[in-house]
Design a protein around this motif. Structure first.
Motif, PDB file in Angstrom:
ATOM      1  N   GLU A   1     106.031 -29.469  30.864  1.00 49.45           N
ATOM      2  CA  GLU A   1     105.751 -29.908  29.501  1.00 49.45           C
ATOM      3  C   GLU A   1     104.779 -31.074  29.484  1.00 49.45           C
ATOM      4  N   GLY A   2     104.769 -31.840  30.571  1.00 46.00           N
ATOM      5  CA  GLY A   2     103.819 -32.942  30.701  1.00 46.00           C
ATOM      6  C   GLY A   2     102.373 -32.483  30.647  1.00 46.00           C
ATOM      7  N   LEU A   3     102.144 -31.202  30.942  1.00 46.90           N
ATOM      8  CA  LEU A   3     100.778 -30.678  30.929  1.00 46.90           C
ATOM      9  C   LEU A   3     100.139 -30.782  29.559  1.00 46.90           C
ATOM     10  N   VAL A   4     100.968 -30.590  28.532  1.00 47.21           N
ATOM     11  CA  VAL A   4     100.457 -30.683  27.153  1.00 47.21           C
ATOM     12  C   VAL A   4      99.813 -32.047  26.952  1.00 47.21           C
ATOM     13  N   ASN A   5     100.487 -33.061  27.460  1.00 49.47           N
ATOM     14  CA  ASN A   5      99.980 -34.430  27.394  1.00 49.47           C
ATOM     15  C   ASN A   5      98.629 -34.565  28.067  1.00 49.47           C
ATOM     16  N   PHE A   6      98.482 -33.929  29.209  1.00 46.37           N
ATOM     17  CA  PHE A   6      97.234 -34.033  29.949  1.00 46.37           C
ATOM     18  C   PHE A   6      96.084 -33.407  29.172  1.00 46.37           C
ATOM     19  N   VAL A   7      96.340 -32.228  28.609  1.00 47.58           N
ATOM     20  CA  VAL A   7      95.291 -31.578  27.832  1.00 47.58           C
ATOM     21  C   VAL A   7      94.912 -32.445  26.639  1.00 47.58           C
ATOM     22  N   ASN A   8      95.933 -33.009  25.983  1.00 48.45           N
ATOM     23  CA  ASN A   8      95.658 -33.881  24.842  1.00 48.45           C
ATOM     24  C   ASN A   8      94.842 -35.097  25.238  1.00 48.45           C
ATOM     25  N   GLN A   9      95.203 -35.697  26.365  1.00 41.13           N
ATOM     26  CA  GLN A   9      94.470 -36.879  26.822  1.00 41.13           C
ATOM     27  C   GLN A   9      93.042 -36.524  27.214  1.00 41.13           C
ATOM     28  N   ALA A  10      92.871 -35.358  27.827  1.00 46.69           N
ATOM     29  CA  ALA A  10      91.519 -34.930  28.207  1.00 46.69           C
ATOM     30  C   ALA A  10      90.661 -34.719  26.955  1.00 46.69           C
ATOM     31  N   ASP A  11      91.250 -34.081  25.942  1.00 50.61           N
ATOM     32  CA  ASP A  11      90.518 -33.869  24.685  1.00 50.61           C
ATOM     33  C   ASP A  11      90.203 -35.197  24.021  1.00 50.61           C
ATOM     34  N   HIS A  12      91.163 -36.115  24.090  1.00 50.92           N
ATOM     35  CA  HIS A  12      90.968 -37.443  23.506  1.00 50.92           C
ATOM     36  C   HIS A  12      89.789 -38.128  24.184  1.00 50.92           C
ATOM     37  N   LEU A  13      89.709 -37.979  25.496  1.00 50.36           N
ATOM     38  CA  LEU A  13      88.596 -38.560  26.245  1.00 50.36           C
ATOM     39  C   LEU A  13      87.267 -37.938  25.826  1.00 50.36           C
ATOM     40  N   ARG A  14      87.272 -36.624  25.635  1.00 53.36           N
ATOM     41  CA  ARG A  14      86.047 -35.943  25.191  1.00 53.36           C
ATOM     42  C   ARG A  14      85.604 -36.502  23.855  1.00 53.36           C
ATOM     43  N   GLN A  15      86.570 -36.652  22.975  1.00 52.74           N
ATOM     44  CA  GLN A  15      86.271 -37.145  21.633  1.00 52.74           C
ATOM     45  C   GLN A  15      85.730 -38.568  21.687  1.00 52.74           C
ATOM     46  N   GLN A  16      86.390 -39.419  22.483  1.00 54.66           N
ATOM     47  CA  GLN A  16      85.964 -40.814  22.584  1.00 54.66           C
ATOM     48  C   GLN A  16      84.552 -40.920  23.151  1.00 54.66           C
ATOM     49  N   THR A  17      84.259 -40.072  24.139  1.00 63.56           N
ATOM     50  CA  THR A  17      82.929 -40.100  24.755  1.00 63.56           C
ATOM     51  C   THR A  17      81.862 -39.730  23.732  1.00 63.56           C
ATOM     52  N   LEU A  18      82.128 -38.662  22.972  1.00 63.69           N
ATOM     53  CA  LEU A  18      81.166 -38.238  21.953  1.00 63.69           C
ATOM     54  C   LEU A  18      80.954 -39.345  20.921  1.00 63.69           C
ATOM     55  N   GLN A  19      82.055 -39.977  20.509  1.00 62.81           N
ATOM     56  CA  GLN A  19      81.938 -41.006  19.485  1.00 62.81           C
ATOM     57  C   GLN A  19      81.216 -42.251  19.992  1.00 62.81           C
ATOM     58  N   GLN A  20      81.409 -42.558  21.249  1.00 58.47           N
ATOM     59  CA  GLN A  20      80.706 -43.710  21.805  1.00 58.47           C
ATOM     60  C   GLN A  20      79.201 -43.425  21.865  1.00 58.47           C
ATOM     61  N   MET A  21      78.851 -42.209  22.237  1.00 60.72           N
ATOM     62  CA  MET A  21      77.436 -41.801  22.240  1.00 60.72           C
ATOM     63  C   MET A  21      76.850 -41.973  20.844  1.00 60.72           C
ATOM     64  N   TYR A  22      77.616 -41.540  19.863  1.00 61.80           N
ATOM     65  CA  TYR A  22      77.184 -41.640  18.472  1.00 61.80           C
ATOM     66  C   TYR A  22      76.899 -43.081  18.096  1.00 61.80           C
ATOM     67  N   LYS A  23      77.734 -44.008  18.627  1.00 60.35           N
ATOM     68  CA  LYS A  23      77.530 -45.432  18.330  1.00 60.35           C
ATOM     69  C   LYS A  23      76.252 -45.953  18.987  1.00 60.35           C
ATOM     70  N   ILE A  24      75.994 -45.483  20.193  1.00 64.12           N
ATOM     71  CA  ILE A  24      74.854 -46.008  20.950  1.00 64.12           C
ATOM     72  C   ILE A  24      73.519 -45.540  20.366  1.00 64.12           C
ATOM     73  N   LEU A  25      73.504 -44.270  19.890  1.00 65.85           N
ATOM     74  CA  LEU A  25      72.226 -43.659  19.514  1.00 65.85           C
ATOM     75  C   LEU A  25      71.843 -43.904  18.069  1.00 65.85           C
ATOM     76  N   THR A  26      70.532 -43.791  17.797  1.00 65.35           N
ATOM     77  CA  THR A  26      70.071 -43.798  16.416  1.00 65.35           C
ATOM     78  C   THR A  26      70.411 -42.444  15.801  1.00 65.35           C
ATOM     79  N   THR A  27      70.241 -42.328  14.472  1.00 66.70           N
ATOM     80  CA  THR A  27      70.565 -41.071  13.794  1.00 66.70           C
ATOM     81  C   THR A  27      69.738 -39.925  14.357  1.00 66.70           C
ATOM     82  N   ARG A  28      68.452 -40.188  14.508  1.00 67.77           N
ATOM     83  CA  ARG A  28      67.556 -39.141  14.990  1.00 67.77           C
ATOM     84  C   ARG A  28      67.925 -38.715  16.406  1.00 67.77           C
TER      85      ARG A  28
END
Lengths: 158, 387
Positions: B329-356
């Motif tokens: 059941e702990g695996l569910v947690n891992f998948v969630n954390q991995a997805d959370h990491l993906r999301q955080q990475t994308l959002q950080q990129m969004y912060k760094i870059l200009t709109t264009r």
């Protein structure tokens, strides 16, 4: 010929595993053979550990996420004290025993919602204050805020 | 049936004229009904009513008729155009075409009967379809329990895969299909917008749609993880080429950054440093999660190999199984954390870059995944000898 100073005689070199401080003052990822101090904790135990150690990870026994948290912190050059609670421990009860300043986060509501929902385990405490669960740890790590937090608490110095 | 009412209206508006045209069956019926007390239109109504009640008894019809008749009388009284003159004519005209009227009545009866029969046939058809459907459902259930893989991606080399499929998986596959379609559409839109050099404001809207679309993906994945984490981890919902890059049920954030970075130039020095830091952080986070997964594998293996001789008895065995279940059941947690990491990475990129730059970045990602999927199609369709 001068005799080389034996490694073991230099106390300054020994990893200070009892206060959750930095390993060799640097960012070397080290996997120590023995874990830092563990404890089967009640709320009072946790409180004491958090007060006495710069970086504390509270988690359930046997939870592999504790390992993730620990690996991440080790990668930053920090050796956290791991505090284990029983598998059936009640998160809400645990957090209830902690003082407000410990669980109030910057810009938070004084930990009120945490008191209601219970702390997500594993939980990370830096410099006597709750940083959050793995979610929050990941977020601050990715956003680059983790290192400043660690430095400010004196857990990391470079 | 409506014609009857229309006929009535016409006749009474223009005053009743006993011409062949206006002497429609409708008006004749009206006249007759008033005389012999059987009101045809309402009889029609009650006939329909009968069939809906599945009661073809004429007697029931008759009782409703009487009521309807009374109601209709009131209505007749309300119509201002009616004068005493024409109503007298009603009575006189009515006697003449009695045969026609009777025939008309018979025809209506016949029509009503046929209508009832048709309806009966339709209902029977529905019933049998329903039965068939529930039979099919049962068959499907049996097949599932025997471990037959049912559902999407049968075109891939996944036919040999056995495993149980549940509704959560089916729902996810459907939603993911829609997600990909929308992704492709948005990618096309970004491409067109960047080529047309639209304003930053418009780009910003597209970028924000793109970002929230990724949020949607993580949301549906979270639901699917609760349903069947192993399905998600298997990557069977992705195309083969995408599956090659699979890491804890999805893409590896650091890989994504490697795809993105060279396409985003020119970057400011500050941005270069930020991207570099992000690359490093995501790599470290991935490593931490990977190590956690390794630990999970290790402890699971340990739990299962504790007592090969079975000397400790059934209770211990069951205890170990329960323990192992908890680990899984702990695996569910891992998948969630991995997805959370993906999301955080994308959002950080969004912060760094200009709109264009962000628009370009989303285009690069969308395009990259499109190419991977196209590659998968080519691969699946390649001529090769079956094993």
């Amino acid at each position: 010929m001068k005799q080389a100073i034996p490694y073991s005689s230099g106390t300054a070199w020994a990893p200070r595993s009892d206060d959750g401080g930095a390993i060799n003052g640097g960012r070397q990822p080290v996997e120590p053979t023995g874990m830092a101090a563990r404890c089967a904790a009640s709320g009072g135990d946790i409180r004491r550990m958090v007060e006495e150690n710069r970086v504390v990870v509270v988690g359930r026994r046997g939870c592999c996420m504790v390992h993730v948290v620990r690996s991440l912190l080790l990668g930053q050059g920090v050796n956290p004290t791991v505090c284990e609670v029983g598998e059936d421990a009640d998160e809400a009860a645990l957090i209830g025993e902690l003082p407000t300043e410990m669980v109030a986060r910057c810009g938070g509501d004084g930990g009120a919602h945490l008191r209601r929902q219970g702390m997500a385990l594993p939980a990370v405490f830096v410099g006597g204050r709750l940083v959050g669960g793995l979610d929050r740890l990941m977020a601050v790590h990715i956003s680059g805020e983790l290192v400043p937090i660690l430095k400010q608490a004196g857990a990391l110095w470079l | 049936m409506m014609e009857l009412y229309l006929g009535y209206l016409e006749d009474n508006f223009y005053r009743f004229k006993p011409s062949p045209n206006s002497m429609s069956s409708a008006s004749a019926q009206f006249a007759t009904s008033r005389r012999i007390g059987i009101y045809e239109p309402n009889r029609q109504i009650s006939m329909w009513g009968d069939s809906f009640k599945a009661d073809s008894s004429q007697n029931t019809g008759a009782s409703t008729i009487v009521e309807a008749d009374a109601k209709h009388d009131n209505r007749l009284g309300d119509i201002p155009l009616e004068s005493p003159g024409p109503s007298k004519k009603y009575d006189q005209e009515a006697n003449k075409p009695a045969d026609k009227v009777l025939r008309r009545l018979a025809q209506n009866r016949e029509a009503a009967r046929k209508s009832r029969l048709r309806k009966k046939a339709y209902v029977q058809q529905l019933e049998s379809s329903r039965l068939k459907l529930s039979q099919l459902e049962q068959e499907l259930e049996h097949a599932k329990q025997q471990g037959v893989y049912v559902g999407g991606h049968l075109g891939d080399s996944s036919l040999g895969l056995s495993g149980t499929v549940n509704s959560g998986v089916a729902a996810f596959e459907m939603e993911y299909g829609h997600w990909v379609e929308e992704q492709n559409r948005q990618t096309g839109e970004l491409r067109a917008a960047l080529q047309a050099h639209v304003s930053d404001i418009e780009l910003r809207m597209l970028v924000e749609s793109g970002m929230s679309h990724y949020d949607n993906l993580f949301h549906i994945k979270a639901i699917a993880a609760k349903s069947d984490v192993f399905y998600l981890m298997s990557g069977m919902w992705k195309t083969p080429a995408e599956r090659f890059f699979l890491w804890i049920g999805g893409f590896r954030p650091s890989e994504l950054l490697k795809v993105l970075s060279p396409q985003l130039e020119p970057l400011t020095e500050q941005q270069v440093v930020a991207v570099c830091n992000l690359q490093q952080s995501s790599q470290q986070a991935e490593d931490a999660l990977s190590q956690g997964m390794d630990k999970l594998q290790q402890t699971l293996a340990e739990t299962l190999t504790s007592d090969p001789l079975g000397a400790s008895g059934v209770a211990t065995y069951m205890g170990q199984m329960a323990n192992a279940m908890g680990k899984l059941e702990g695996l569910v947690n891992f998948v969630n954390q991995a997805d959370h990491l993906r999301q955080q990475t994308l959002q950080q990129m969004y912060k760094i870059l200009t709109t264009r730059q962000a628009a370009r970045g989303l285009l690069v990602l969308g395009d990259y995944f499109q190419r991977l999927r196209a590659l998968s199609s080519l691969w699946t369709a390649r001529p090769h000898e079956p094993a």
